[in-house]
Write a protein that holds these residues in place. Sequence first.
Motif, PDB file in Angstrom:
ATOM      1  N   ARG A  86       0.832  -1.259  -0.004  1.00 35.88           N
ATOM      2  CA  ARG A  86      -0.115   0.033   0.173  1.00 35.88           C
ATOM      3  C   ARG A  86       0.872   1.310  -0.189  1.00 35.88           C
ATOM      4  O   ARG A  86       0.384   2.215  -0.514  1.00 35.88           O
ATOM      5  CB  ARG A  86      -1.035   0.150   1.139  1.00 35.88           C
ATOM      6  CG  ARG A  86      -2.183  -1.088   0.953  1.00 35.88           C
ATOM      7  CD  ARG A  86      -3.001  -0.812   2.104  1.00 35.88           C
ATOM      8  NE  ARG A  86      -4.047  -1.980   1.837  1.00 35.88           N
ATOM      9  CZ  ARG A  86      -5.117  -1.871   2.313  1.00 35.88           C
ATOM     10  NH1 ARG A  86      -5.668  -0.982   3.136  1.00 35.88           N
ATOM     11  NH2 ARG A  86      -6.141  -2.966   1.978  1.00 35.88           N
ATOM     12  N   VAL A  87       2.126   1.160   0.572  1.00 33.23           N
ATOM     13  CA  VAL A  87       2.699   2.306   0.741  1.00 33.23           C
ATOM     14  C   VAL A  87       3.374   2.584  -0.796  1.00 33.23           C
ATOM     15  O   VAL A  87       3.404   3.755  -1.349  1.00 33.23           O
ATOM     16  CB  VAL A  87       4.224   2.029   1.661  1.00 33.23           C
ATOM     17  CG1 VAL A  87       5.040   3.457   1.536  1.00 33.23           C
ATOM     18  CG2 VAL A  87       3.591   2.277   3.038  1.00 33.23           C
ATOM     19  N   ARG A  88       3.883   1.460  -1.497  1.00 32.13           N
ATOM     20  CA  ARG A  88       4.372   1.586  -2.627  1.00 32.13           C
ATOM     21  C   ARG A  88       3.104   1.956  -3.823  1.00 32.13           C
ATOM     22  O   ARG A  88       3.414   2.629  -4.726  1.00 32.13           O
ATOM     23  CB  ARG A  88       4.896   0.284  -3.187  1.00 32.13           C
ATOM     24  CG  ARG A  88       6.297  -0.210  -2.692  1.00 32.13           C
ATOM     25  CD  ARG A  88       7.036  -1.121  -3.576  1.00 32.13           C
ATOM     26  NE  ARG A  88       6.095  -2.640  -3.248  1.00 32.13           N
ATOM     27  CZ  ARG A  88       6.316  -3.376  -2.150  1.00 32.13           C
ATOM     28  NH1 ARG A  88       6.915  -3.114  -1.250  1.00 32.13           N
ATOM     29  NH2 ARG A  88       5.512  -4.479  -2.336  1.00 32.13           N
ATOM     30  N   ARG A  89       2.152   1.714  -3.550  1.00 33.44           N
ATOM     31  CA  ARG A  89       0.793   2.041  -4.401  1.00 33.44           C
ATOM     32  C   ARG A  89       0.780   3.725  -4.112  1.00 33.44           C
ATOM     33  O   ARG A  89       0.425   4.338  -5.195  1.00 33.44           O
ATOM     34  CB  ARG A  89      -0.488   1.436  -3.907  1.00 33.44           C
ATOM     35  CG  ARG A  89      -1.429   1.478  -4.814  1.00 33.44           C
ATOM     36  CD  ARG A  89      -2.599   0.602  -4.759  1.00 33.44           C
ATOM     37  NE  ARG A  89      -3.800   1.570  -4.199  1.00 33.44           N
ATOM     38  CZ  ARG A  89      -4.704   0.852  -3.743  1.00 33.44           C
ATOM     39  NH1 ARG A  89      -4.934  -0.496  -3.743  1.00 33.44           N
ATOM     40  NH2 ARG A  89      -5.735   1.751  -3.048  1.00 33.44           N
ATOM     41  N   ALA A  90       0.782   4.246  -3.086  1.00 31.30           N
ATOM     42  CA  ALA A  90       0.858   5.467  -2.612  1.00 31.30           C
ATOM     43  C   ALA A  90       1.804   6.342  -3.304  1.00 31.30           C
ATOM     44  O   ALA A  90       1.645   7.350  -3.890  1.00 31.30           O
ATOM     45  CB  ALA A  90       0.221   5.901  -1.263  1.00 31.30           C
ATOM     46  N   PHE A  91       3.000   5.551  -3.019  1.00 33.85           N
ATOM     47  CA  PHE A  91       4.135   6.116  -3.371  1.00 33.85           C
ATOM     48  C   PHE A  91       5.232   5.488  -4.340  1.00 33.85           C
ATOM     49  O   PHE A  91       5.984   4.747  -3.832  1.00 33.85           O
ATOM     50  CB  PHE A  91       5.065   6.523  -2.229  1.00 33.85           C
ATOM     51  CG  PHE A  91       4.505   7.948  -1.530  1.00 33.85           C
ATOM     52  CD1 PHE A  91       4.546   9.182  -1.767  1.00 33.85           C
ATOM     53  CD2 PHE A  91       3.746   7.830  -0.284  1.00 33.85           C
ATOM     54  CE1 PHE A  91       3.970  10.241  -1.311  1.00 33.85           C
ATOM     55  CE2 PHE A  91       3.202   8.598   0.268  1.00 33.85           C
ATOM     56  CZ  PHE A  91       3.344  10.034   0.111  1.00 33.85           C
ATOM     57  N   PRO A  92       4.858   5.376  -5.574  1.00 37.24           N
ATOM     58  CA  PRO A  92       5.597   4.330  -6.513  1.00 37.24           C
ATOM     59  C   PRO A  92       6.760   4.908  -6.646  1.00 37.24           C
ATOM     60  O   PRO A  92       7.378   6.127  -6.291  1.00 37.24           O
ATOM     61  CB  PRO A  92       4.710   4.424  -7.787  1.00 37.24           C
ATOM     62  CG  PRO A  92       3.902   5.587  -7.600  1.00 37.24           C
ATOM     63  CD  PRO A  92       3.607   5.774  -6.370  1.00 37.24           C
ATOM     64  N   ARG A  93       7.874   4.280  -7.316  1.00 36.32           N
ATOM     65  CA  ARG A  93       9.227   4.725  -7.448  1.00 36.32           C
ATOM     66  C   ARG A  93       9.227   6.213  -8.062  1.00 36.32           C
ATOM     67  O   ARG A  93      10.058   6.879  -7.634  1.00 36.32           O
ATOM     68  CB  ARG A  93       9.900   3.603  -8.367  1.00 36.32           C
ATOM     69  CG  ARG A  93      11.313   3.703  -8.319  1.00 36.32           C
ATOM     70  CD  ARG A  93      12.125   2.631  -8.857  1.00 36.32           C
ATOM     71  NE  ARG A  93      11.711   1.391  -8.350  1.00 36.32           N
ATOM     72  CZ  ARG A  93      11.666   0.137  -8.833  1.00 36.32           C
ATOM     73  NH1 ARG A  93      12.060   0.059 -10.127  1.00 36.32           N
ATOM     74  NH2 ARG A  93      11.350  -0.970  -7.930  1.00 36.32           N
ATOM     75  N   GLN A  94       8.522   6.385  -8.807  1.00 34.13           N
ATOM     76  CA  GLN A  94       8.654   7.682  -9.902  1.00 34.13           C
ATOM     77  C   GLN A  94       8.182   8.683  -9.003  1.00 34.13           C
ATOM     78  O   GLN A  94       8.625   9.928  -8.790  1.00 34.13           O
ATOM     79  CB  GLN A  94       7.810   7.696 -11.173  1.00 34.13           C
ATOM     80  CG  GLN A  94       7.719   8.889 -12.105  1.00 34.13           C
ATOM     81  CD  GLN A  94       9.377   8.888 -12.388  1.00 34.13           C
ATOM     82  OE1 GLN A  94       9.836   8.207 -13.048  1.00 34.13           O
ATOM     83  NE2 GLN A  94       9.816  10.150 -12.227  1.00 34.13           N
ATOM     84  N   ALA A  95       7.119   8.458  -8.110  1.00 34.58           N
ATOM     85  CA  ALA A  95       6.704   9.594  -7.218  1.00 34.58           C
ATOM     86  C   ALA A  95       7.767   9.825  -6.165  1.00 34.58           C
ATOM     87  O   ALA A  95       8.065  11.159  -5.768  1.00 34.58           O
ATOM     88  CB  ALA A  95       5.430   9.019  -6.583  1.00 34.58           C
ATOM     89  N   LEU A  96       8.529   8.918  -5.689  1.00 35.96           N
ATOM     90  CA  LEU A  96       9.665   9.147  -4.941  1.00 35.96           C
ATOM     91  C   LEU A  96      10.748  10.036  -5.587  1.00 35.96           C
ATOM     92  O   LEU A  96      11.423  10.728  -4.950  1.00 35.96           O
ATOM     93  CB  LEU A  96      10.133   7.854  -4.228  1.00 35.96           C
ATOM     94  CG  LEU A  96       9.018   7.263  -3.183  1.00 35.96           C
ATOM     95  CD1 LEU A  96       9.650   5.628  -2.800  1.00 35.96           C
ATOM     96  CD2 LEU A  96       8.693   7.909  -2.084  1.00 35.96           C
ATOM     97  N   ALA A  97      11.010   9.516  -6.569  1.00 34.70           N
ATOM     98  CA  ALA A  97      12.106  10.473  -7.527  1.00 34.70           C
ATOM     99  C   ALA A  97      11.594  11.780  -7.686  1.00 34.70           C
ATOM    100  O   ALA A  97      12.517  12.547  -7.517  1.00 34.70           O
ATOM    101  CB  ALA A  97      12.217   9.676  -8.869  1.00 34.70           C
ATOM    102  N   ASN A  98      10.559  11.904  -8.048  1.00 30.59           N
ATOM    103  CA  ASN A  98       9.793  13.236  -8.395  1.00 30.59           C
ATOM    104  C   ASN A  98      10.087  14.368  -6.844  1.00 30.59           C
ATOM    105  O   ASN A  98      10.466  15.269  -6.920  1.00 30.59           O
ATOM    106  CB  ASN A  98       8.388  13.432  -8.773  1.00 30.59           C
ATOM    107  CG  ASN A  98       8.483  12.688 -10.138  1.00 30.59           C
ATOM    108  OD1 ASN A  98       9.108  12.825 -10.988  1.00 30.59           O
ATOM    109  ND2 ASN A  98       7.286  12.422 -10.340  1.00 30.59           N
ATOM    110  N   ILE A  99       9.671  13.343  -5.727  1.00 30.31           N
ATOM    111  CA  ILE A  99      10.013  14.168  -4.438  1.00 30.31           C
ATOM    112  C   ILE A  99      11.401  14.427  -4.090  1.00 30.31           C
ATOM    113  O   ILE A  99      11.599  15.647  -3.910  1.00 30.31           O
ATOM    114  CB  ILE A  99       9.238  13.403  -3.435  1.00 30.31           C
ATOM    115  CG1 ILE A  99       7.753  13.164  -3.683  1.00 30.31           C
ATOM    116  CG2 ILE A  99       9.646  13.854  -1.991  1.00 30.31           C
ATOM    117  CD1 ILE A  99       7.203  12.261  -2.726  1.00 30.31           C
TER     118      ILE A  99
END
Length: 165
Positions: A16-29
């Motif tokens: 669920r964490v990965r769904r809310a914050f997929p790899r690309q979202a973390l890279a954008n952050i």
Amino acid sequence: MGIKRIGKHLLLNRWRVRRAFPRQALANIEKAIRASEATHAGQIRFVVEGALDGVPLFKDQPARERAIDVFGHLRVWDTAQSNGVLIYLLLADRDVEIVADRGFNDKVTQAEWEKICRLMETEFRAKNFEGGVLKGIAAVTKVLAKHFPASDAHRNELPDKPVVL
């Protein structure tokens, strides 16, 4: 300690964490933090923790208290100008906490930090997790730029990469 809270924390898993914050979202952050820190001398860390487990959960540890623990563990306080800021999200509770180092004590009120937290939480309720964090970083950037403007001696003292606990 409420059974509802325990249930939410026990059922929220890494998926669920990965769904809310997929790899690309973390890279954008991470990119947003890097861009932010180019405009001021402050340091930002973003941490998302899916859920509490073990002792913190059964002691009913509030998100604020957990954020302070994480702030110390990640050494966000260890900056030359005491200007580190932790943006902490406890996903199971959808609770955001901002912990700022002592360099902000006489500059920014807790109410100002809380306003940023509520802005982010509004986005999270709409399931806009990445957008909520990016809006939060933008708001924190304004505060940091006002109180700790960029200087020639500025260096990146803390990692920009988001932490997933």
